[in-house]
Design a protein around this motif. Structure first.
Motif, PDB file in Angstrom:
ATOM      1  N   ARG A 114       0.718  -1.494  -0.104  1.00 54.89           N
ATOM      2  CA  ARG A 114       0.092  -0.067  -0.384  1.00 54.89           C
ATOM      3  C   ARG A 114       0.786   1.519  -0.098  1.00 54.89           C
ATOM      4  N   ILE A 115       2.076   1.132  -0.253  1.00 53.29           N
ATOM      5  CA  ILE A 115       2.832   2.146  -0.428  1.00 53.29           C
ATOM      6  C   ILE A 115       4.598   2.284  -1.732  1.00 53.29           C
ATOM      7  N   GLY A 116       4.263   3.643  -2.150  1.00 51.20           N
ATOM      8  CA  GLY A 116       5.650   3.696  -3.212  1.00 51.20           C
ATOM      9  C   GLY A 116       6.484   4.803  -3.206  1.00 51.20           C
ATOM     10  N   TRP A 117       7.524   4.503  -3.483  1.00 52.45           N
ATOM     11  CA  TRP A 117       8.801   5.145  -3.420  1.00 52.45           C
ATOM     12  C   TRP A 117       8.509   6.588  -4.905  1.00 52.45           C
ATOM     13  N   ARG A 118       7.824   7.370  -4.208  1.00 53.53           N
ATOM     14  CA  ARG A 118       8.314   8.084  -5.727  1.00 53.53           C
ATOM     15  C   ARG A 118       9.983   9.150  -5.416  1.00 53.53           C
ATOM     16  N   TYR A 119      10.739   8.626  -6.696  1.00 55.09           N
ATOM     17  CA  TYR A 119      11.841   9.398  -7.132  1.00 55.09           C
ATOM     18  C   TYR A 119      12.060   9.822  -8.022  1.00 55.09           C
ATOM     19  N   ASP A 120      10.992  11.492  -7.732  1.00 52.36           N
ATOM     20  CA  ASP A 120      10.975  11.940  -9.093  1.00 52.36           C
ATOM     21  C   ASP A 120      10.000  13.497  -8.736  1.00 52.36           C
ATOM     22  N   PRO A 121      10.487  14.368  -9.624  1.00 53.77           N
ATOM     23  CA  PRO A 121      11.300  14.650 -11.051  1.00 53.77           C
ATOM     24  C   PRO A 121      12.200  14.848 -11.035  1.00 53.77           C
ATOM     25  N   ILE A 122      13.324  13.636 -12.133  1.00 52.44           N
ATOM     26  CA  ILE A 122      14.951  13.793 -12.027  1.00 52.44           C
ATOM     27  C   ILE A 122      15.898  14.592 -12.829  1.00 52.44           C
ATOM     28  N   LEU A 123      16.291  15.274 -12.348  1.00 47.07           N
ATOM     29  CA  LEU A 123      17.281  16.890 -13.446  1.00 47.07           C
ATOM     30  C   LEU A 123      18.064  16.436 -12.991  1.00 47.07           C
ATOM     31  N   ILE A 124      19.042  17.433 -14.333  1.00 51.77           N
ATOM     32  CA  ILE A 124      20.424  16.950 -13.794  1.00 51.77           C
ATOM     33  C   ILE A 124      20.872  18.388 -14.218  1.00 51.77           C
ATOM     34  N   SER A 125      21.930  18.301 -13.420  1.00 54.21           N
ATOM     35  CA  SER A 125      22.574  20.002 -13.648  1.00 54.21           C
ATOM     36  C   SER A 125      24.268  19.834 -13.151  1.00 54.21           C
ATOM     37  N   GLU A 126      24.941  21.109 -12.926  1.00 58.23           N
ATOM     38  CA  GLU A 126      26.147  20.769 -12.457  1.00 58.23           C
ATOM     39  C   GLU A 126      26.152  20.259 -11.018  1.00 58.23           C
ATOM     40  N   LYS A 127      24.992  21.097 -10.320  1.00 52.12           N
ATOM     41  CA  LYS A 127      25.190  20.853  -8.704  1.00 52.12           C
ATOM     42  C   LYS A 127      24.617  18.489  -8.623  1.00 52.12           C
ATOM     43  N   TYR A 128      23.365  18.012  -9.752  1.00 51.74           N
ATOM     44  CA  TYR A 128      23.254  17.595  -9.611  1.00 51.74           C
ATOM     45  C   TYR A 128      23.255  16.445 -10.780  1.00 51.74           C
ATOM     46  N   SER A 129      24.311  16.017 -11.053  1.00 47.58           N
ATOM     47  CA  SER A 129      24.783  14.930 -12.223  1.00 47.58           C
ATOM     48  C   SER A 129      23.938  13.481 -11.846  1.00 47.58           C
ATOM     49  N   ALA A 130      24.355  13.197 -13.032  1.00 51.38           N
ATOM     50  CA  ALA A 130      23.920  12.128 -13.507  1.00 51.38           C
ATOM     51  C   ALA A 130      24.733  10.951 -12.034  1.00 51.38           C
TER      52      ALA A 130
END
Length: 312
Positions: A112-128
Motif C-alpha cells: 500500500r505504499i510506493g516510493w517516488r524518486y521524481d522528477p529527476i533533473l540533471i545539473s552541475e550540482k545534481y549530476s547523474a
C-alpha cells in the motif's frame, strides 16, 4: 470509487487536520479549477469509497488521524528526492522522511505504499553520478518497505519554466543510461521501477512502463478486484487511474521549483491564508452562485471474485 488527494497539492503535509475533519463530516466540496462556480460534492464514506490515493512529500502530519482511514482502502506514494532547499525550499530533512516512510509502511503494509524518486533533473550540482549515489543509498534504506520505485524526468511545463528558468530537459542519452542503472539498483533491493509518463524507452531494461498508479495497484492494496469504469489518463502518456481529486492548485507550500501545480509562491501564500480547516472546501467556503453537484458514487468491488493476496 476512488478518491485522489495528490495531483493538485500535498494534503497530508499541509492540510491533514482539514482532511480529518472532512472524514468525520462524511463529505467534501471541490471546485472545478477551470470553472470555479461548479462544485463537486463527494461523500467520504467507506460504503461508497473503495480506496483513497495519496501522493505526498511528508505523510507524518497525517499520523494522528490514521484511525479515520482504518475502514478505507488506501494507497500511498511518498516522494523522497535528493534535492536541497535550492530546489525544494520547504521539504523536511530527507533522512527524517526516510524514517517516516518506514513507519508508514509498517502501518499500512508494503503493498500500500510506493516510493517516488521524481522528477529527476540533471545539473552541475545534481549530476547523474549524484543521482546514482543518492538513489542507491535511499533504496538500501527502504528495502523491504516498498516494492515500487517510480521515476520520471523533469517536464518543462509553462509554470516550471517560469519558476525554474535554469532547468534543462534531460537528454535521451542521460535518460537511458541513468534509467538503466536505477532499474538495476532498485531490482537488487526488491523494487520494480515504474517510469511515470516516460513512454516505453526503459522497458528493455526491465522497467514496468504500464503506469505507476493503475487500477491493479489499488486492487493489490485492498485485496479485491474492482469493476471500474474506463477513464483517460491525466496526460496522453499517462495510464494511471486518476480522478476525483479533492485538492486545489496553488496551495502546496513545499514550493518546489519544478512543480507543475503552483503558479508562483505569492499566489500559494495568498491561497493558503484562505484555508479554514473546518470548511468543506480546501480553500475558502461556499460562495454566491455556486452550482453544487452531488457526484454519484458506488463501490466498485467485484463481489463475484474472491480476495486477492495482499502480501502485507
Amino acid at each position: 470509487m476512488i478518491i485522489n488527494t495528490g495531483q493538485r497539492t500535498d494534503i497530508p503535509a499541509f492540510y491533514a487536520k482539514w482532511l480529518a475533519n472532512r472524514l468525520k463530516a462524511g463529505f467534501v466540496c471541490v471546485r472545478n479549477p477551470y470553472n470555479p462556480k461548479q462544485v463537486s460534492r463527494y461523500r467520504l464514506n467507506p460504503d461508497v469509497v473503495d480506496a483513497i490515493g495519496f501522493c505526498t512529500k511528508n505523510p507524518e502530519p497525517m499520523f494522528p488521524y490514521m484511525h479515520l482511514l482504518r475502514d478505507y482502502g488506501q494507497y500511498w506514494f511518498v516522494t523522497i528526492t535528493p534535492y536541497g532547499r535550492d530546489i525544494e525550499p520547504n521539504v523536511p530533512d530527507k533522512h527524517h522522511l526516510l524514517d517516516v516512510f518506514k513507519r508508514l509502511s509498517d502501518r499500512v503494509g508494503v503493498n500500500r505504499i510506493g516510493w517516488r524518486y521524481d522528477p529527476i533533473l540533471i545539473s552541475e550540482k545534481y549530476s547523474a553520478a549524484y543521482h546514482l549515489r543518492a538513489f542507491k543509498q535511499m533504496a538500501k534504506t527502504l528495502e523491504g518497505y516498498t516494492k515500487t520505485a517510480v521515476i520520471s524526468f523533469i517536464d518543462l511545463y509553462a509554470k516550471v519554466r517560469r519558476n525554474f528558468p535554469e532547468a534543462r530537459k534531460v537528454t535521451v542519452e542521460d535518460r537511458l543510461a541513468l534509467g538503466k542503472a536505477l532499474i538495476e539498483i532498485a531490482g537488487a533491493r526488491g523494487m520494480t521501477v515504474k517510469p511515470c509518463a516516460e513512454g516505453e524507452e526503459l522497458a528493455p531494461y526491465g522497467a514496468d512502463c504500464s503506469g505507476c498508479m493503475k487500477l491493479s495497484d489499488y486492487e493489490k492494496a485492498i485485496g479485491r478486484r474492482l469493476k471500474a469504469p474506463k477513464r483517460k489518463g491525466a496526460r496522453a502518456a499517462c495510464a494511471c487511474y486518476l480522478a476525483c481529486d479533492i485538492g486545489a492548485y496553488d496551495t502546496c507550500r513545499h514550493l518546489c521549483r519544478y512543480c507543475y501545480a503552483n503558479t508562483d509562491p505569492a499566489r500559494v501564500l495568498a491561497q493558503s491564508r484562505r484555508h479554514d480547516p473546518d470548511s468543506p472546501f480546501l480553500i475558502g467556503s461556499y460562495e454566491n452562485g455556486d452550482i453544487i453537484h452531488d457526484v454519484p458514487q458506488a463501490l466498485w468491488i467485484d463481489r463475484q471474485v474472491s480476495f486477492l493476496p495482499t502480501e502485507n
